[in-house]
Design an enzyme around this catalytic site. Structure first.
Site, PDB file in Angstrom:
ATOM      1  N   ASP A  15      -0.545   2.602  -4.984  1.00 32.41           N
ATOM      2  CA  ASP A  15       0.367   2.261  -4.227  1.00 32.41           C
ATOM      3  C   ASP A  15       0.178   2.805  -2.838  1.00 32.41           C
ATOM      4  OD1 ASP A  15       2.888   1.159  -3.504  1.00 32.41           O
ATOM      5  OD2 ASP A  15       3.586   3.316  -3.605  1.00 32.41           O
ATOM      6  N   SER A  16       0.628   2.496  -2.004  1.00 30.30           N
ATOM      7  CA  SER A  16       0.721   2.897  -0.411  1.00 30.30           C
ATOM      8  C   SER A  16       1.116   4.409  -0.542  1.00 30.30           C
ATOM      9  CB  SER A  16       1.559   2.334   0.380  1.00 30.30           C
ATOM     10  OG  SER A  16       2.961   2.213  -0.109  1.00 30.30           O
ATOM     11  N   CYS A  78       2.061  -2.094  -5.775  1.00 35.43           N
ATOM     12  CA  CYS A  78       2.548  -2.087  -4.710  1.00 35.43           C
ATOM     13  C   CYS A  78       2.845  -3.616  -4.353  1.00 35.43           C
ATOM     14  CB  CYS A  78       1.484  -1.519  -3.696  1.00 35.43           C
ATOM     15  SG  CYS A  78       2.176  -1.548  -2.112  1.00 35.43           S
ATOM     16  N   GLU A 158      11.408   7.609   0.103  1.00 29.66           N
ATOM     17  CA  GLU A 158      10.627   8.765   0.089  1.00 29.66           C
ATOM     18  C   GLU A 158      11.180  10.058   0.571  1.00 29.66           C
ATOM     19  OE1 GLU A 158       6.901   8.982   0.443  1.00 29.66           O
ATOM     20  OE2 GLU A 158       6.714   7.359  -0.471  1.00 29.66           O
ATOM     21  N   CYS A 191       9.787  -4.414  -4.331  1.00 26.83           N
ATOM     22  CA  CYS A 191       9.002  -3.297  -3.540  1.00 26.83           C
ATOM     23  C   CYS A 191       9.289  -2.037  -4.699  1.00 26.83           C
ATOM     24  CB  CYS A 191       9.793  -2.743  -2.229  1.00 26.83           C
ATOM     25  SG  CYS A 191       8.829  -1.230  -1.678  1.00 26.83           S
ATOM     26  N   HIS A 193       9.113   0.987  -4.156  1.00 29.70           N
ATOM     27  CA  HIS A 193       9.872   2.094  -3.735  1.00 29.70           C
ATOM     28  C   HIS A 193      11.487   1.812  -4.185  1.00 29.70           C
ATOM     29  CE1 HIS A 193       6.572   3.401  -1.530  1.00 29.70           C
ATOM     30  NE2 HIS A 193       7.144   4.702  -1.144  1.00 29.70           N
TER      31      HIS A 193
END
Ligand code: DGL
Length: 273
Positions: A15-16, A78, A158, A191, A193
């Site tokens: 993933d990023s 991702c 994040e 996503c 996230h």
């Protein structure tokens, strides 16, 4: 029959940043005997605001590193990288199973939706690339998809700001237009996230909307594919090993929240791509 040495190899997950840990968590539950090698490209996050060409380049560099380390399969945890780079990855690693998160997410959404009105939220790049819209259209011709980029959710997740006034205001602003007068009955968290923001998302969309994230369907797809290729382990500890391109302490701290259990910063290996 795959060689015993090949079966023992880890599954590469990429993933990023730490968002893919939501997928790693589901993979670990689905395949408890497997080892995982997780790479978060934290130095270059976010991918979601970058052009498709840049995302492809970054994703191939990250995948090359996992392949160099001898993974037996590649999970692109991702959406942004899956949307932009999956064909290039499948072309480059023909001998390796390469599994992205878009197709499993699209499948789950098509199963969940009764009305045929599906909303998709993701990063700017995922929405711009229309990969969900295309994957859903391939599965169900009757479906209408509304897609919205919610890039700020990546930063909130994040930062650990997944509850409270700021997260609520962002969810309201992004999601209200998709679920005001509109009849969408399914929401795809496009996503990796976004799952930590589930509570504030649910508060806006209400109790009747099916919320789909691709972590579980992706894990099931990985399980099925490795089973077909006879690459599943019959014994093992299920250990994850972590690689990051920047900030081991932050990666461990925030990643632990996404994974649902603590990660020691000492267990994070810093690499350069
Ligand atoms: N977690 C990634 C995704 O699923 C992207 C976040 C980002 O790097 O912008 O799309």
């Amino acid at each position: 029959m795959a060689a015993a040495e090949q079966i023992r190899r880890p599954i590469g997950v990429f993933d990023s940043g730490v968002g893919g840990m939501t997928v790693l968590r589901a993979l670990n539950a689905e395949l408890p005997l497997e080892d995982f090698l997780y790479l978060g490209d934290t130095a270059r996050l976010p991918y979601g605001t970058k052009s498709a060409g840049t995302v492809v380049r970054y994703a191939l560099q990250a995948a090359d590193r996992l392949v160099d380390r001898g993974v037996k399969a590649l999970v692109v945890a991702c959406n942004t990288a899956s949307a932009a780079a999956l064909p290039a990855m499948r072309e480059r690693y023909r001998a390796l199973p390469v599994i992205g998160v878009i197709e499993p997410g699209a499948q789950a959404a098509c199963v969940a939706s009764r009305s045929g009105r599906i909303a998709v939220i993701g990063t700017e790049a995922t929405v711009r690339g229309a990969a969900y819209q295309q994957a859903i259209a391939r599965l169900r011709a009757d479906v209408r998809v509304s897609a919205t980029a919610c890039q700020l959710f990546v930063a909130l997740a994040e930062e650990g700001w997944t509850q409270g006034a700021v997260a609520q205001a962002a969810a309201e602003r992004y999601l209200r237009p998709l679920f005001g007068a509109v009849l969408n009955d399914t929401l795809v968290l496009g996503c990796t996230h976004f799952p930590p923001l589930l509570d504030v998302i649910r508060a806006v969309v209400g109790p009747d909307v099916a919320i789909v994230d691709s972590a579980h369907t992706t894990s099931a797809a990985v399980h099925a594919q490795l089973g077909t290729l006879r690459l599943l382990r019959r014994a093992g500890e299920g250990e994850p090993h972590f690689l990051a391109t920047d900030g081991a302490a932050r990666f461990a701290r925030v990643g632990g929240r996404f994974l649902g259990r603590p990660i020691s910063a000492d267990a994070v290996e810093l690499i350069d791509l």
